[in-house]
Scaffold this active site. Structure first.
Site, PDB file in Angstrom:
ATOM      1  N   GLY A  45     -20.941  -5.138  22.237  1.00  0.00           N
ATOM      2  CA  GLY A  45     -20.418  -6.110  22.663  1.00  0.00           C
ATOM      3  C   GLY A  45     -20.775  -6.692  23.621  1.00  0.00           C
ATOM      4  O   GLY A  45     -22.301  -6.015  23.678  1.00  0.00           O
ATOM      5  N   SER A 141     -26.267  -0.412  17.058  1.00  0.00           N
ATOM      6  CA  SER A 141     -26.787  -1.519  17.399  1.00  0.00           C
ATOM      7  C   SER A 141     -27.985  -1.072  16.742  1.00  0.00           C
ATOM      8  O   SER A 141     -28.523  -0.985  15.179  1.00  0.00           O
ATOM      9  CB  SER A 141     -26.847  -2.645  17.779  1.00  0.00           C
ATOM     10  OG  SER A 141     -26.275  -3.111  17.889  1.00  0.00           O
ATOM     11  N   ASP A 186     -23.435  -0.595  29.744  1.00  0.00           N
ATOM     12  CA  ASP A 186     -23.217   0.444  29.476  1.00  0.00           C
ATOM     13  C   ASP A 186     -24.133   2.145  29.839  1.00  0.00           C
ATOM     14  O   ASP A 186     -23.559   2.608  30.764  1.00  0.00           O
ATOM     15  CB  ASP A 186     -22.116   1.121  27.800  1.00  0.00           C
ATOM     16  CG  ASP A 186     -20.981   0.234  27.431  1.00  0.00           C
ATOM     17  OD1 ASP A 186     -20.361   0.249  28.352  1.00  0.00           O
ATOM     18  OD2 ASP A 186     -20.937   0.995  26.159  1.00  0.00           O
TER      19      ASP A 186
HETATM   20  N1  LIG Z   1     -25.052   4.628  12.375  1.00  0.00           N
HETATM   21  C1  LIG Z   1     -25.208   2.644  11.628  1.00  0.00           C
HETATM   22  N2  LIG Z   1     -25.371   2.747  11.192  1.00  0.00           N
HETATM   23  C2  LIG Z   1     -25.405   1.451  10.655  1.00  0.00           C
HETATM   24  N3  LIG Z   1     -24.861   0.198  11.101  1.00  0.00           N
HETATM   25  C3  LIG Z   1     -24.347   1.242  12.900  1.00  0.00           C
HETATM   26  C4  LIG Z   1     -24.013   2.146  13.095  1.00  0.00           C
HETATM   27  N4  LIG Z   1     -23.880   2.386  14.331  1.00  0.00           N
HETATM   28  C5  LIG Z   1     -23.457   0.902  14.159  1.00  0.00           C
HETATM   29  N5  LIG Z   1     -23.935   0.315  13.327  1.00  0.00           N
HETATM   30  C6  LIG Z   1     -23.700  -1.706  13.096  1.00  0.00           C
HETATM   31  O1  LIG Z   1     -23.979  -2.174  14.941  1.00  0.00           O
HETATM   32  C7  LIG Z   1     -23.075  -2.393  15.386  1.00  0.00           C
HETATM   33  C8  LIG Z   1     -22.599  -2.369  16.896  1.00  0.00           C
HETATM   34  O2  LIG Z   1     -22.809  -1.282  16.949  1.00  0.00           O
HETATM   35  P1  LIG Z   1     -21.411  -0.056  18.267  1.00  0.00           P
HETATM   36  O3  LIG Z   1     -20.287  -1.063  17.716  1.00  0.00           O
HETATM   37  O4  LIG Z   1     -21.565   0.796  18.641  1.00  0.00           O
HETATM   38  O5  LIG Z   1     -22.458  -1.417  19.995  1.00  0.00           O
HETATM   39  P2  LIG Z   1     -23.501  -0.930  19.853  1.00  0.00           P
HETATM   40  O6  LIG Z   1     -24.296  -1.109  19.271  1.00  0.00           O
HETATM   41  O7  LIG Z   1     -22.905   0.416  20.975  1.00  0.00           O
HETATM   42  O8  LIG Z   1     -23.004  -2.135  20.983  1.00  0.00           O
HETATM   43  P3  LIG Z   1     -21.730  -1.609  22.927  1.00  0.00           P
HETATM   44  O9  LIG Z   1     -23.099  -0.587  23.390  1.00  0.00           O
HETATM   45  O10 LIG Z   1     -22.725  -2.714  23.718  1.00  0.00           O
HETATM   46  O11 LIG Z   1     -21.024  -0.696  22.565  1.00  0.00           O
HETATM   47  C9  LIG Z   1     -22.043  -1.617  14.383  1.00  0.00           C
HETATM   48  O12 LIG Z   1     -20.343  -2.595  14.320  1.00  0.00           O
HETATM   49  C10 LIG Z   1     -22.549  -1.982  13.212  1.00  0.00           C
HETATM   50  O13 LIG Z   1     -22.514  -3.056  12.270  1.00  0.00           O
HETATM   51  O1  LIG Z   2     -12.602  -3.190  22.429  1.00  0.00           O
HETATM   52  P1  LIG Z   2     -13.894  -2.576  21.896  1.00  0.00           P
HETATM   53  O2  LIG Z   2     -14.677  -3.497  20.855  1.00  0.00           O
HETATM   54  O3  LIG Z   2     -13.882  -1.029  21.326  1.00  0.00           O
HETATM   55  O4  LIG Z   2     -15.045  -2.453  22.752  1.00  0.00           O
HETATM   56  C1  LIG Z   2     -14.865  -1.974  23.916  1.00  0.00           C
HETATM   57  C2  LIG Z   2     -16.179  -1.122  24.519  1.00  0.00           C
HETATM   58  O5  LIG Z   2     -16.975  -1.865  24.049  1.00  0.00           O
HETATM   59  C3  LIG Z   2     -18.498  -2.187  25.616  1.00  0.00           C
HETATM   60  O6  LIG Z   2     -17.718  -3.479  26.181  1.00  0.00           O
HETATM   61  C4  LIG Z   2     -19.379  -2.053  25.069  1.00  0.00           C
HETATM   62  O7  LIG Z   2     -19.935  -0.809  24.542  1.00  0.00           O
HETATM   63  C5  LIG Z   2     -17.728  -0.442  26.600  1.00  0.00           C
HETATM   64  O8  LIG Z   2     -17.776  -1.212  27.593  1.00  0.00           O
HETATM   65  C6  LIG Z   2     -16.458  -0.823  25.700  1.00  0.00           C
HETATM   66  O9  LIG Z   2     -15.736   0.181  26.663  1.00  0.00           O
END
Ligand SMILES: Nc1ncnc2c1ncn2[C@@H]1O[C@H](COP(=O)(O)OP(=O)(O)OP(=O)(O)O)[C@@H](O)[C@H]1O
Ligand SMILES: O=P(O)(O)OC[C@H]1O[C@](O)(CO)[C@@H](O)[C@@H]1O
Length: 272
Positions: A45, A141, A186
């Site tokens: 996000g 990520s 988050d």
């Molecule tokens: N276990 C994993 N192995 C490989 N790639 C991953 C893994 N988990 C997440 N990713 C990669 O990271 C991207 C982003 O992860 P995710 O959708 O969980 O968001 P995030 O980094 O936690 O950010 P936010 O907190 O904003 O949601 C995923 O779409 C994927 O490409």
């Molecule tokens: O619509 P998506 O891709 O599930 O993302 C929404 C989520 O991404 C975030 O904006 C960031 O992780 C969360 O706060 C929210 O719940």
């Protein structure tokens, strides 16, 4: 060690404090990493502050003498390669520090979840001489980044076996260095007091609620506000505290069976 006297402003008063500073402190010299390939991407996000983080990486990388690249659209850009990986210069990050979101794009990428996608990503980095990667994103990520680093040697072996890279490239780029910056509204990353973007998100939420509260009071109405946070109730809890919400729901503490009755009682109490 040397003793330094400093003035620190505490609650408007000027007080004297003493602290010890190491005289052997080392700074990273200009041009000390000349020629190294460094890439930055934003993933997951989007969050306010990602642009400032990208700018710092690019400018520090240039200062160190690195060849700096943007990877656009998060891991998807790293897997797809091509124009998604573009060399950056000092002015490519001008006038972005105050902008929301991320100027280099972000994405959730299913391809990178699979080894096949990570092999492609490794190929795109090696063929550009990139062995230093800065990932700005949330827990997912950074979990992905760690996995990529752990698998790196195996990914290069696979590329070599399939004649995609040469033995020289396998040897020259055998180490991948990764730095993670926690960019997520988050605030769900352990060891980080506040992740990049959380404070701005809270600020926006409170602003929106302050505006709605005047209507709520004027018309004796109840508004239900849904905030972001995925599996983390931080934004909801802080919002509830800061705005004096009557009732709150967070995923870490599921609502009791009779929550409707409890909530209605609280709302009625708040109106007296
Ligand atoms: N276990 C994993 N192995 C490989 N790639 C991953 C893994 N988990 C997440 N990713 C990669 O990271 C991207 C982003 O992860 P995710 O959708 O969980 O968001 P995030 O980094 O936690 O950010 P936010 O907190 O904003 O949601 C995923 O779409 C994927 O490409
Ligand atoms: O619509 P998506 O891709 O599930 O993302 C929404 C989520 O991404 C975030 O904006 C960031 O992780 C969360 O706060 C929210 O719940």
């Amino acid at each position: 060690m040397q003793e330094l006297e400093e003035f620190i402003v505490v609650s408007g008063k000027i007080e004297t404090a003493t602290m010890e500073v190491s005289t052997t402190q080392k700074f990273i010299g200009r041009g000390s990493h000349k020629g190294k390939g460094l890439a930055v991407l934003t993933s997951g996000g989007d969050s306010q502050g990602m642009n400032a983080a990208v700018r710092s990486v690019v400018r520090m990388g240039i200062y160190l003498g690195c060849k700096v690249y943007f990877i656009r659209e998060g891991y998807q850009g790293m897997v797809d390669g091509g124009d998604n990986i573009e060399e950056a210069n000092w002015s490519s990050v001008s006038s972005i520090i105050h902008r929301g979101g991320t100027v280099i794009g972000s994405a959730r990428c299913t391809d990178f979840m699979k080894r096949e996608g990570r092999v492609k990503a490794a190929y795109n980095l090696v063929t550009r001489g990139i062995t230093n990667l800065v990932v700005i994103g949330g827990d997912g990520s950074l979990t992905g980044a760690n996995l990529f680093r752990e698998e790196w040697a195996g990914l290069l072996d696979e590329l070599l076996e399939n004649n995609k890279i040469t033995k020289d490239q396998r040897e020259k780029y055998k180490f991948l260095h990764i730095a993670g910056m926690v960019g997520s509204i988050d605030n769900d990353f352990c060891g980080t007091d506040m992740t990049i973007g959380t404070d701005s998100a809270l600020h926006r939420i409170i602003g929106a609620i302050d505006a709605i509260v005047s209507t709520a009071y004027s018309h004796q109405r109840t508004f239900i506000m849904e905030v972001m946070g995925r599996q983390c109730g931080f934004l909801a809890v802080y919002t509830a505290l800061c705005t004096d919400a009557t009732y709150s729901f967070i995923c870490e503490d599921p609502a009791p069976i009779n929550w409707e009755k409890k909530m209605c009682t609280k709302i009625a109490e708040a109106r007296i």
